[in-house]
Structures are given as structure tokens and as C-alpha cells.
Write a protein that holds these residues in place. Structure first.
Motif, PDB file in Angstrom:
ATOM      1  N   TYR A  11       6.050   4.304 -10.623  1.00  0.00           N
ATOM      2  CA  TYR A  11       5.262   4.948 -10.515  1.00  0.00           C
ATOM      3  C   TYR A  11       4.770   6.546  -9.876  1.00  0.00           C
ATOM      4  O   TYR A  11       6.098   7.235  -9.447  1.00  0.00           O
ATOM      5  CB  TYR A  11       4.868   3.840  -8.644  1.00  0.00           C
ATOM      6  CG  TYR A  11       4.181   2.309  -9.188  1.00  0.00           C
ATOM      7  CD1 TYR A  11       3.004   1.961  -9.596  1.00  0.00           C
ATOM      8  CD2 TYR A  11       5.452   2.074  -9.659  1.00  0.00           C
ATOM      9  CE1 TYR A  11       2.817   0.503  -9.559  1.00  0.00           C
ATOM     10  CE2 TYR A  11       5.056   0.272 -10.394  1.00  0.00           C
ATOM     11  CZ  TYR A  11       4.111  -0.373 -10.139  1.00  0.00           C
ATOM     12  OH  TYR A  11       3.999  -1.488 -10.387  1.00  0.00           O
ATOM     13  N   THR A  12       3.729   6.629 -10.177  1.00  0.00           N
ATOM     14  CA  THR A  12       3.646   8.474 -10.049  1.00  0.00           C
ATOM     15  C   THR A  12       2.613   8.223  -8.411  1.00  0.00           C
ATOM     16  O   THR A  12       1.116   7.434  -8.952  1.00  0.00           O
ATOM     17  CB  THR A  12       3.027   8.738 -10.484  1.00  0.00           C
ATOM     18  OG1 THR A  12       4.077   9.055 -12.019  1.00  0.00           O
ATOM     19  CG2 THR A  12       2.697  10.314 -10.321  1.00  0.00           C
ATOM     20  N   VAL A  13       2.789   8.530  -8.001  1.00  0.00           N
ATOM     21  CA  VAL A  13       1.559   8.893  -6.661  1.00  0.00           C
ATOM     22  C   VAL A  13       0.413  10.507  -6.205  1.00  0.00           C
ATOM     23  O   VAL A  13       2.041  10.987  -6.521  1.00  0.00           O
ATOM     24  CB  VAL A  13       1.635   9.306  -5.460  1.00  0.00           C
ATOM     25  CG1 VAL A  13       1.106   8.158  -3.828  1.00  0.00           C
ATOM     26  CG2 VAL A  13       3.082   7.739  -5.068  1.00  0.00           C
ATOM     27  N   GLY A  14      -0.081  10.444  -7.174  1.00  0.00           N
ATOM     28  CA  GLY A  14      -1.104  11.732  -6.806  1.00  0.00           C
ATOM     29  C   GLY A  14      -2.156  12.067  -5.830  1.00  0.00           C
ATOM     30  O   GLY A  14      -2.807  10.982  -5.488  1.00  0.00           O
ATOM     31  N   TYR A  15      -2.221  12.702  -4.876  1.00  0.00           N
ATOM     32  CA  TYR A  15      -2.985  12.740  -3.902  1.00  0.00           C
ATOM     33  C   TYR A  15      -3.410  14.746  -3.504  1.00  0.00           C
ATOM     34  O   TYR A  15      -3.334  15.513  -4.740  1.00  0.00           O
ATOM     35  CB  TYR A  15      -2.993  12.857  -2.973  1.00  0.00           C
ATOM     36  CG  TYR A  15      -2.026  13.707  -2.222  1.00  0.00           C
ATOM     37  CD1 TYR A  15      -1.454  15.133  -1.183  1.00  0.00           C
ATOM     38  CD2 TYR A  15      -0.304  13.749  -2.549  1.00  0.00           C
ATOM     39  CE1 TYR A  15      -0.634  15.471  -1.343  1.00  0.00           C
ATOM     40  CE2 TYR A  15       0.719  14.001  -2.584  1.00  0.00           C
ATOM     41  CZ  TYR A  15       0.696  15.211  -1.431  1.00  0.00           C
ATOM     42  OH  TYR A  15       2.013  16.178  -1.138  1.00  0.00           O
ATOM     43  N   ARG A  16      -5.294  14.755  -3.312  1.00  0.00           N
ATOM     44  CA  ARG A  16      -5.715  16.049  -3.288  1.00  0.00           C
ATOM     45  C   ARG A  16      -6.436  15.277  -2.137  1.00  0.00           C
ATOM     46  O   ARG A  16      -7.710  14.277  -2.468  1.00  0.00           O
ATOM     47  CB  ARG A  16      -6.639  16.539  -4.190  1.00  0.00           C
ATOM     48  CG  ARG A  16      -7.764  17.863  -4.478  1.00  0.00           C
ATOM     49  CD  ARG A  16      -7.988  17.757  -5.034  1.00  0.00           C
ATOM     50  NE  ARG A  16      -8.959  19.070  -4.965  1.00  0.00           N
ATOM     51  CZ  ARG A  16      -8.541  20.161  -4.902  1.00  0.00           C
ATOM     52  NH1 ARG A  16      -6.906  20.876  -4.533  1.00  0.00           N
ATOM     53  NH2 ARG A  16      -9.327  21.332  -4.498  1.00  0.00           N
ATOM     54  N   SER A  73       0.539  -1.129   0.308  1.00  0.00           N
ATOM     55  CA  SER A  73      -0.051   0.172   0.485  1.00  0.00           C
ATOM     56  C   SER A  73       0.536   1.445   0.027  1.00  0.00           C
ATOM     57  O   SER A  73       2.128   0.969   0.511  1.00  0.00           O
ATOM     58  CB  SER A  73      -0.818  -0.195   1.290  1.00  0.00           C
ATOM     59  OG  SER A  73      -0.087   0.261   2.297  1.00  0.00           O
ATOM     60  N   VAL A  74       0.235   2.256  -0.144  1.00  0.00           N
ATOM     61  CA  VAL A  74       0.979   3.799  -0.354  1.00  0.00           C
ATOM     62  C   VAL A  74       0.218   3.942   0.860  1.00  0.00           C
ATOM     63  O   VAL A  74      -1.370   4.438   1.153  1.00  0.00           O
ATOM     64  CB  VAL A  74       1.098   4.372  -1.856  1.00  0.00           C
ATOM     65  CG1 VAL A  74       0.955   6.072  -0.685  1.00  0.00           C
ATOM     66  CG2 VAL A  74       1.687   3.878  -2.446  1.00  0.00           C
ATOM     67  N   THR A  75       1.287   5.522   1.682  1.00  0.00           N
ATOM     68  CA  THR A  75       0.151   5.485   3.233  1.00  0.00           C
ATOM     69  C   THR A  75       1.361   6.819   3.191  1.00  0.00           C
ATOM     70  O   THR A  75       2.018   7.161   2.934  1.00  0.00           O
ATOM     71  CB  THR A  75       1.059   5.245   3.932  1.00  0.00           C
ATOM     72  OG1 THR A  75       0.480   3.294   3.773  1.00  0.00           O
ATOM     73  CG2 THR A  75       0.612   5.518   5.709  1.00  0.00           C
ATOM     74  N   LEU A  76       0.579   7.763   3.008  1.00  0.00           N
ATOM     75  CA  LEU A  76       0.342   8.981   3.101  1.00  0.00           C
ATOM     76  C   LEU A  76      -0.861   9.861   4.831  1.00  0.00           C
ATOM     77  O   LEU A  76      -0.764   9.781   5.057  1.00  0.00           O
ATOM     78  CB  LEU A  76      -0.530  10.072   2.339  1.00  0.00           C
ATOM     79  CG  LEU A  76      -0.255   9.578   0.948  1.00  0.00           C
ATOM     80  CD1 LEU A  76      -0.915  10.554   0.327  1.00  0.00           C
ATOM     81  CD2 LEU A  76       0.955   9.818   0.913  1.00  0.00           C
ATOM     82  N   LYS A  94      -8.893  11.827  -1.710  1.00  0.00           N
ATOM     83  CA  LYS A  94      -8.708  11.353  -3.382  1.00  0.00           C
ATOM     84  C   LYS A  94      -6.854  10.856  -3.278  1.00  0.00           C
ATOM     85  O   LYS A  94      -6.690  12.157  -3.623  1.00  0.00           O
ATOM     86  CB  LYS A  94      -8.826  12.512  -4.149  1.00  0.00           C
ATOM     87  CG  LYS A  94     -10.425  12.861  -4.229  1.00  0.00           C
ATOM     88  CD  LYS A  94     -11.483  11.813  -4.422  1.00  0.00           C
ATOM     89  CE  LYS A  94     -13.214  12.183  -4.157  1.00  0.00           C
ATOM     90  NZ  LYS A  94     -13.670  10.809  -4.062  1.00  0.00           N
ATOM     91  N   VAL A  95      -6.731   9.884  -3.545  1.00  0.00           N
ATOM     92  CA  VAL A  95      -5.178   9.158  -4.253  1.00  0.00           C
ATOM     93  C   VAL A  95      -5.577   8.311  -5.175  1.00  0.00           C
ATOM     94  O   VAL A  95      -6.218   7.602  -5.194  1.00  0.00           O
ATOM     95  CB  VAL A  95      -4.132   8.472  -3.087  1.00  0.00           C
ATOM     96  CG1 VAL A  95      -3.420   8.184  -3.099  1.00  0.00           C
ATOM     97  CG2 VAL A  95      -4.706   9.554  -1.106  1.00  0.00           C
ATOM     98  N   ALA A  96      -4.496   8.357  -5.838  1.00  0.00           N
ATOM     99  CA  ALA A  96      -4.616   7.770  -7.304  1.00  0.00           C
ATOM    100  C   ALA A  96      -2.573   7.264  -6.898  1.00  0.00           C
ATOM    101  O   ALA A  96      -2.026   7.611  -6.575  1.00  0.00           O
ATOM    102  CB  ALA A  96      -4.856   8.766  -8.478  1.00  0.00           C
ATOM    103  N   VAL A  97      -2.881   6.056  -7.586  1.00  0.00           N
ATOM    104  CA  VAL A  97      -1.424   5.525  -8.282  1.00  0.00           C
ATOM    105  C   VAL A  97      -1.705   5.424  -9.437  1.00  0.00           C
ATOM    106  O   VAL A  97      -1.705   4.153  -9.948  1.00  0.00           O
ATOM    107  CB  VAL A  97      -0.941   4.341  -6.358  1.00  0.00           C
ATOM    108  CG1 VAL A  97       0.662   3.334  -7.138  1.00  0.00           C
ATOM    109  CG2 VAL A  97      -0.809   5.182  -5.421  1.00  0.00           C
ATOM    110  N   THR A  98      -0.552   5.934 -10.169  1.00  0.00           N
ATOM    111  CA  THR A  98      -0.441   4.972 -11.589  1.00  0.00           C
ATOM    112  C   THR A  98       0.525   4.110 -11.447  1.00  0.00           C
ATOM    113  O   THR A  98       2.036   4.615 -11.458  1.00  0.00           O
ATOM    114  CB  THR A  98      -0.284   5.825 -12.167  1.00  0.00           C
ATOM    115  OG1 THR A  98      -1.825   7.514 -12.210  1.00  0.00           O
ATOM    116  CG2 THR A  98      -0.376   6.018 -13.635  1.00  0.00           C
ATOM    117  N   SER A  99       0.605   2.637 -12.893  1.00  0.00           N
ATOM    118  CA  SER A  99       1.996   2.021 -12.572  1.00  0.00           C
ATOM    119  C   SER A  99       2.436   2.317 -14.276  1.00  0.00           C
ATOM    120  O   SER A  99       1.657   3.019 -14.779  1.00  0.00           O
ATOM    121  CB  SER A  99       1.350   0.910 -13.257  1.00  0.00           C
ATOM    122  OG  SER A  99       0.487   0.312 -14.586  1.00  0.00           O
ATOM    123  N   PRO A 100       3.513   2.119 -14.148  1.00  0.00           N
ATOM    124  CA  PRO A 100       4.462   2.672 -15.504  1.00  0.00           C
ATOM    125  C   PRO A 100       3.682   2.511 -16.598  1.00  0.00           C
ATOM    126  O   PRO A 100       4.476   3.356 -17.590  1.00  0.00           O
ATOM    127  CB  PRO A 100       5.867   1.529 -14.818  1.00  0.00           C
ATOM    128  CG  PRO A 100       5.693   1.068 -13.734  1.00  0.00           C
ATOM    129  CD  PRO A 100       4.347   1.076 -13.733  1.00  0.00           C
TER     130      PRO A 100
END
Length: 197
Positions: free
Chosen positions: A106-111, A55-58, A70-76
Motif C-alpha cells: 500500500y502507498t500512503v500519500g499526504y499533503r 485506518s492510517v494515522t499521521l 489531503k491523505v490518500a491510500v492506494t491499494s496494491p
């Protein structure tokens, strides 16, 4: 005299009110300017990992609201790597990841919006290294292990010539003895035949 006293009171009041108002603004200004920030991320920005984390934890400086997280993780390969929706626990937002996602960046984007209404947004990347499959070890050669018992059961002769000559000598001796006996018998017959005449 009375008028002068009233003016002095007003002047003193003004002199006290202005500093008090400024002090109140000075105290309130840092609170209004203090916006929610991302304190800790796991994995961290620009991290290089041996495998994909579960998981990704913020973790933010203020408590978050589940509704506006809102959190999104985009794979390669550009596809979403998330397995479900973000889960909020106090100041922490967690997003589970698909275990089958490929290696790469990987790119993690959050709002997100904090409980007091402050929005926070941003993005960062981390990298997952490609896993190398272990090289299979070749099977042990059977000839080396099987040859040892065979060699122990049937030792090779030290000198093949000796063994061959040892087997040949009795044969030759037997043949020679037969030849001598045959010649002797023939000679005896000749002598008897000569006396009979």
C-alpha cells in the motif's frame, strides 16, 4: 566639545543597535526555518502487517487544518483504499480504510497544511501479508469408532476349527447311532424270519 559628544553618542547608538538587530534575527531565524514535519505514522513506513489496519494515522509536529488535509491510500491493485475523507484532530490526521482491500503493498500519500500555513507533503509504503485459510481437518473414520462396539458385541472365535468340529461331532454321533440301530433291527428281523421257516 559639544560636537564631539554628539558623535560619540551616535557611534555608541550604532554600536548598540547592530548587535540588537542581529540578536533579534538570530532568535527569529529558527522559528521561521522550523517547518511542520510528520512525527509519527501508523502503520509506519515499510511496515509488514498480518492484516489491513482499520485506518492510517499521521501525527505532525503542528496542528493541522481540516480544510487542507489531503491523505490518500492506494491499494496494491491501484484502486483507492480509503473509506471516507481524512479527519483532523489537532496534530493528527486519520483516514479510514476499506476492510475488503486486498493484501500486498500500500502507498500512503499526504499533503497537509498546518494551522500557521506551513505545507507538508510526502509518501511512504507498507505491506499487508496474504492471509492463509486454515486447512480443514479430515473427518474421523467411522470404521474405527464403529468397529470397536461391534467387536465388543460379537467377539471373533479364537479357533474356527474347534467350533466347527464341536458342531460336527454330535451330528456324526447321532448318525452313527441311527446306523447301528438300523443294522441291529435288520439282524433281529433276519433271525426271526429264519426261525419261522
Amino acid at each position: 566639545m559639544y560636537v564631539n559628544d554628539r558623535r560619540a553618542v551616535r557611534t555608541a547608538a550604532r554600536a548598540l543597535v547592530v548587535p540588537a538587530a542581529l540578536a533579534a534575527l538570530a532568535v527569529a531565524a529558527p522559528q521561521a526555518a522550523a517547518h511542520t514535519e510528520l512525527d509519527i505514522s501508523s502503520p509506519g513506513a515499510n511496515a509488514e502487517l498480518a492484516g489491513l489496519p482499520p485506518s492510517v494515522t499521521l501525527t505532525f509536529s503542528d496542528a493541522m487544518t481540516q480544510k487542507y488535509a489531503k491523505v490518500a491510500v492506494t491499494s496494491p491493485d491501484g484502486t483507492p483504499a480509503a473509506a471516507g475523507k481524512p479527519q483532523v484532530t489537532g496534530k493528527t490526521v486519520t483516514l479510514a480504510l476499506k476492510p475488503t482491500s486486498p493484501p500486498g503493498q500500500y502507498t500512503v500519500g499526504y499533503r497537509v497544511v498546518s494551522a500557521d500555513g506551513h505545507p507538508v507533503s510526502g509518501s511512504y509504503t507498507f505491506t499487508v501479508a496474504a492471509t492463509t485459510s486454515p486447512t480443514p481437518t479430515p473427518p474421523a473414520k467411522e470404521s474405527t469408532s464403529a468397529a470397536a462396539p461391534r467387536a465388543a458385541q460379537k467377539p471373533a472365535p479364537d479357533n474356527p476349527d474347534k467350533e466347527t468340529s464341536g458342531a460336527t461331532i454330535p451330528v456324526l454321533a447321532g448318525a452313527g447311532a441311527l446306523t447301528v440301530a438300523a443294522v441291529g433291527a435288520y439282524a433281529v428281523r433276519r433271525r426271526r424270519a429264519g426261525h419261522g421257516r
